[in-house]
Design a protein around this motif. Structure first.
Motif, PDB file in Angstrom:
ATOM      1  N   ALA A  38      53.787  42.396  42.167  1.00  0.00           N
ATOM      2  CA  ALA A  38      52.708  42.685  41.221  1.00  0.00           C
ATOM      3  C   ALA A  38      51.785  41.481  41.072  1.00  0.00           C
ATOM      4  O   ALA A  38      50.554  41.613  41.098  1.00  0.00           O
ATOM      5  N   ASP A  39      52.376  40.282  40.960  1.00  0.00           N
ATOM      6  CA  ASP A  39      51.572  39.063  40.832  1.00  0.00           C
ATOM      7  C   ASP A  39      50.689  38.867  42.058  1.00  0.00           C
ATOM      8  O   ASP A  39      49.497  38.572  41.961  1.00  0.00           O
ATOM      9  N   LEU A  55      43.675  40.935  44.888  1.00  0.00           N
ATOM     10  CA  LEU A  55      42.487  41.712  44.511  1.00  0.00           C
ATOM     11  C   LEU A  55      41.346  40.769  44.126  1.00  0.00           C
ATOM     12  O   LEU A  55      40.211  40.927  44.572  1.00  0.00           O
ATOM     13  N   ILE A  56      41.695  39.791  43.305  1.00  0.00           N
ATOM     14  CA  ILE A  56      40.672  38.849  42.836  1.00  0.00           C
ATOM     15  C   ILE A  56      40.127  38.030  44.005  1.00  0.00           C
ATOM     16  O   ILE A  56      38.916  37.833  44.159  1.00  0.00           O
ATOM     17  N   ASP A 107      45.526  30.289  40.133  1.00  0.00           N
ATOM     18  CA  ASP A 107      45.349  30.611  38.712  1.00  0.00           C
ATOM     19  C   ASP A 107      45.611  32.088  38.446  1.00  0.00           C
ATOM     20  O   ASP A 107      46.090  32.460  37.369  1.00  0.00           O
ATOM     21  N   ALA A 108      45.278  32.945  39.446  1.00  0.00           N
ATOM     22  CA  ALA A 108      45.478  34.387  39.257  1.00  0.00           C
ATOM     23  C   ALA A 108      46.944  34.759  39.390  1.00  0.00           C
ATOM     24  O   ALA A 108      47.308  35.920  39.227  1.00  0.00           O
ATOM     25  N   GLY A 109      47.785  33.777  39.728  1.00  0.00           N
ATOM     26  CA  GLY A 109      49.219  34.002  39.688  1.00  0.00           C
ATOM     27  C   GLY A 109      49.877  34.348  41.007  1.00  0.00           C
ATOM     28  O   GLY A 109      50.985  34.890  41.017  1.00  0.00           O
ATOM     29  N   ALA A 110      49.229  34.037  42.125  1.00  0.00           N
ATOM     30  CA  ALA A 110      49.840  34.325  43.415  1.00  0.00           C
ATOM     31  C   ALA A 110      51.233  33.683  43.469  1.00  0.00           C
ATOM     32  O   ALA A 110      51.381  32.490  43.242  1.00  0.00           O
ATOM     33  N   LEU A 121      48.347  38.231  52.697  1.00  0.00           N
ATOM     34  CA  LEU A 121      48.502  39.468  53.470  1.00  0.00           C
ATOM     35  C   LEU A 121      47.810  40.631  52.764  1.00  0.00           C
ATOM     36  O   LEU A 121      47.037  41.381  53.377  1.00  0.00           O
ATOM     37  N   PHE A 122      48.051  40.748  51.460  1.00  0.00           N
ATOM     38  CA  PHE A 122      47.438  41.847  50.698  1.00  0.00           C
ATOM     39  C   PHE A 122      45.928  41.709  50.686  1.00  0.00           C
ATOM     40  O   PHE A 122      45.204  42.701  50.830  1.00  0.00           O
ATOM     41  N   ALA A 123      45.436  40.471  50.528  1.00  0.00           N
ATOM     42  CA  ALA A 123      43.988  40.259  50.510  1.00  0.00           C
ATOM     43  C   ALA A 123      43.379  40.721  51.830  1.00  0.00           C
ATOM     44  O   ALA A 123      42.319  41.362  51.848  1.00  0.00           O
TER      45      ALA A 123
END
Lengths: 570, 570
Positions: A21-22, A28-29, A338-341, A348-350
């Motif tokens: 989830a993190d 996404l960001i 900062d977004a919590g990766a 990979l998701f990006a």
């Protein structure tokens, strides 16, 4: 394959729902931030915009599996894009297809060099880029980049391989156009510029005052480029501004890049060796600095040699999938962090999200004004400018000042490759010069203590027949001649001299040249009836000296401390 | 003009009759030694013999006025002659007149570079040639030179730019000639070789046993080449050996050289820049080593920057008067010193004597066999071979071993210029590599003392909340990343840690890169709730740190000693 060589194994086997989830949120960001940047940096590199997107897919996936940083966001970055532009435009190619191939080949070569450096554990080579040289180079590159984007915002065309050329070309283009600038371009360009600067400095404080949590406010500030992209493309579409002279990105092939080896044969790829090496080194240095900084915040570590392999794989992936050289971007990585990766899976998701987004975005991109991209670039590089390094270096040390001004000056005047190469050379030469003239103090004993201090700075006891010298440097080839000369000078000025004691507390190494110098000094002083003694030799240095004949042939003795030596010789 | 810039003023104003007598005797002996050497080295350089004589006249006079050594004997030397041969034969010239011009231009360029280095006080550049690299280079050059002279002794012709080429060419020339060698050449060549080797090792002991004083016996041993010259030329004349296939020096223009600028235009002089620089550096290093060694014996000193100007003037003089690059010769300078040369005037007298001798000698030289000159060269370079340096380097340090074997290997296989350049590069890289991975010891206090020692080597007291690190190297750009990484690694392994103390007793410098690293370490440790302290900082380092913000921003304190630091933090 062990965890050592495939870092993905260190986190994938314990991957949790929470981490997923993190990572997904962070990705996404990052995706929203990366899309406009990748388009802009492709333009900066002089390449079609889709290459920026291609460079943001497969490279991220390669890094996910082989990189060791949990926060680093790999993709196109400003300085490497500028270096790519300089490298491929220097080949004298005119066919756009050849320029594309050249950029891909450049990525392949940089990737290969990075992987090789990683396998051969040559990561230390990057150490030769000193902080001031990097800061100076990035500052000068930022200036070059910002000036290169002004024509797109003014709706004119101008170019140049260095700052004077750029400024001259810009000047004459403005004179020629004056006062008939294209109004839609000016309006879009300056609006984007003002909005982005405002968002950068004022948006997140504003959001915070409106009650948004600090982290979210900072991230929202970073995402303003996508707002500029959507708004300006929307305006261009609604008012059909393309018909009124506004330059647009235009049709972009939708979908995923084709995989394959770029066409080597039609381009002079051997000429890319130097630029590829500089890009490899700089990409590594930049990425590892960012990654190390972020890892330290969580008491984690990164493995520099593994980073070379991860970055190398990313660049190879870029070369095989229609991209251009990539590195870890500072701003994006900080946002990712900062977004919590939680793991490299965020990358990979990006990549997957960007691949999906291209299908949605392609129609929009046709309407995107290049002036918007230019504004995004200018605002992005603004934060890279570190003019303060010049005054800091001036205040702290003339040697660093010389290195930083040489780098900035030559980058601006002679181009990025000359600038960075000269910076590396100057800093190495200055270091060698300094250590070739080491500080050597004549010392004497402070009354009532066992401490020896510089006779020039302290009130100390000395003896006419004993000369105590403290050498404040390792003895090696670059300073042996200076050191020999200094000893002979001191000896020639002292007629009553019987003993010379070298205090070696700061001598961290004695190489073979220095050993031979010491042997010669020992021999010549002996001929003059003067004994040579050594004191306070460190363990590792003594280990080495034991393998030589110096200790055996020494006319004097080896003492544990300077105090014991002087006591014995009184 | 002061004494500083015109060393001649330091001794000429007090010049005595006794000094004149001493200088005259020394110059006579040097003259007798120099004439055969200068002919032989001209042949080695691939130039007409008279150029060797020319290089032994005006250059000596120029050095007399501008050099700072009282014993250095300037003129043609073996290694520089080999480098000259490599440089001018690499230009692809075929006209002998052009080769002569090229050698003169090379001397001019080397001279100009030396003078410039002297004026800019760049003598330290020569420090980058380490002892092992010089020893390796001279050994390899000596082998190349000796092998290159074998054809002249065997009466065959063979050549090559590196050892494998030389040996192959020699082999096929021997096969071709076999067994029909020219008998007079073989007899003269081998007789000269055997006589010179015998004279070198046995003559002076023999003379000493016969009651000749030591110094005179040694000098007589050194003069054996002139005996070989006179005897072999006499034999060639008496038996008309030239008609029987013995190669002779032949007609040589009598008298003094013509003065003037060599013809630049017809030769690619720009290609000589690299070789000229290497010759300048090597000539300087060799000369200054010899001069320094001899000066130290009398508690005198030489000024390296003035030596650059003296040697530069000598080379300029060689270039303007039909000579080729010169340097201070080791054997000749020692003979000059032993023969009692009191001032540089000995060089002036030697030059005048050589000028006079050329008128007398020219008829003799026509009959001089080249095989004799080849034998003189082989015996002269034999003493340069220092194979022991390889085993010494192996025993003492792998880094020096790498530098010396690279130099020897590449000099033999790829030629003198590649060899010396690679040697310099490797030794600098190895040094930077070593100092980029400094020795850092975790230290603890030895019970009952104030001494801190390595926890790995000694039984010491440590505390879980304090980490004491002793850094055994100056902190500069090449090791900051390694150092930062090491700190983060140690910190990441210690959960109870509250204080890190850096013990800086062996830190002789902190450059701007290291300062920024320390600032970053300080900031990041502070974020983790760990304080950074410094102890035992040296005066000059503290002076520099005072000009920065580190001390002000430091989360911990600066302590005078490690003991005080730990006491305070317990």
């Amino acid at each position: 394959m062990s965890v050592r060589y495939l870092p993905v194994l260190s986190w994938s086997r314990t991957y949790t729902r929470q981490q997923f989830a993190d990572d997904l949120l962070a990705s996404l960001i990052v995706m929203v931030m990366l899309v406009p940047q990748s388009l802009a940096y492709a333009m900066l590199a002089g390449l079609p915009p889709e290459m920026g997107l291609y460079a943001s897919m497969l490279p991220l996936i390669a890094y996910t599996f082989l990189g060791s940083s949990r926060a680093l966001s790999v993709g196109p970055v400003a300085v490497i894009s500028l270096m790519t532009a300089a490298a491929i435009s220097g080949l004298g190619l005119t066919d756009p297809a050849q320029l594309i191939s050249a950029a891909m080949v450049l990525a392949l070569m940089s990737g290969l060099m990075l992987v090789l450096m990683g396998i051969l554990r040559l990561g230390f080579l990057a150490n030769f880029l000193s902080h001031p040289v990097i800061a100076g180079f990035i500052t000068a590159s930022g200036i070059l980049i910002a000036v290169s984007q002004l024509p797109a915002i003014l709706g004119i065309s101008a170019s140049g391989r260095n700052l004077p050329e750029q400024l001259l070309s810009l000047h004459s283009a403005i004179i020629t156009a004056w006062p008939g600038f294209n109004s839609p371009t000016l309006v879009i360009g300056f609006t984007a510029l003002v909005y982005l600067f405002w968002a950068r400095s004022c948006l997140s404080p504003l959001l915070r005052r409106a009650g948004v949590p600090k982290r979210a406010a900072v991230i929202a500030g970073r995402l303003s480029p996508i707002v500029a992209v959507i708004a300006s493309a929307g305006a261009a579409w609604y008012f059909r501004l393309g018909d009124h002279g506004l330059a647009l990105v235009g049709e972009v092939p939708a979908g995923l890049p084709a995989l394959g080896v770029p066409v080597f044969t039609s381009i002079p790829w051997a000429s890319l060796t130097g630029p590829a090496l500089l890009i490899a080194v700089l990409a590594f240095v930049e990425s590892v600095s960012v990654a190390q900084g972020l890892a330290a915040k969580k008491r984690q570590r990164i493995d520099p040699d593994q980073e070379l392999i991860g970055l190398g794989a990313a660049n190879l992936a870029a070369g095989f999938s229609g991209g251009f050289p990539v590195a870890g971007g500072f701003a994006r990585s900080v946002v990712n962090f900062d977004a919590g990766a939680a793991t490299p899976a965020a990358g990979l998701f990006a990549a997957i999200l960007i691949a999906g987004a291209t299908f949605v975005l392609m129609p929009l991109l046709a309407w995107l004004p290049t002036a918007t991209l230019a504004a995004i670039i200018i605002v992005a590089v603004w934060s890279l400018l570190d003019i303060a390094i010049v005054s800091k270096a001036w205040r702290y040390s003339r040697a660093d000042f010389l290195a930083v001004t040489t780098t900035i000056g030559l980058t601006l005047l002679a181009g990025v490759e000359t600038g960075i190469a000269a910076g590396i050379l100057v800093s190495i030469l200055v270091h060698l010069y300094k250590s070739s003239r080491p500080h050597v103090a004549i010392v004497g004993e402070i009354a009532g203590s066992e401490h020896f201090r510089n006779v020039a700075r302290h009130q100390v006891i000395t003896h006419a027949h004993i000369l105590s010298l403290r050498i404040d440097e390792s003895l090696y080839f670059a300073n042996t001649r200076y050191f020999e000369d200094l000893i002979y000078k001191e000896v020639s000025e002292r007629t009553e001299l019987q003993h010379v004691i070298l205090m070696c507390s700061a001598v961290n190494e004695i190489d073979l040249s220095a050993l031979e110098s010491l042997e010669a000094i020992n021999r010549r002083l002996n001929e003059l009836g003067i004994k040579l003694h050594l004191s306070e030799i460190k363990g590792p240095v003594m280990d080495a000296l034991q393998r030589s004949d110096l200790i055996r042939d020494l006319s004097g003795q080896v003492y544990l401390s300077q105090h014991l030596a002087v006591q014995d010789l009184l």
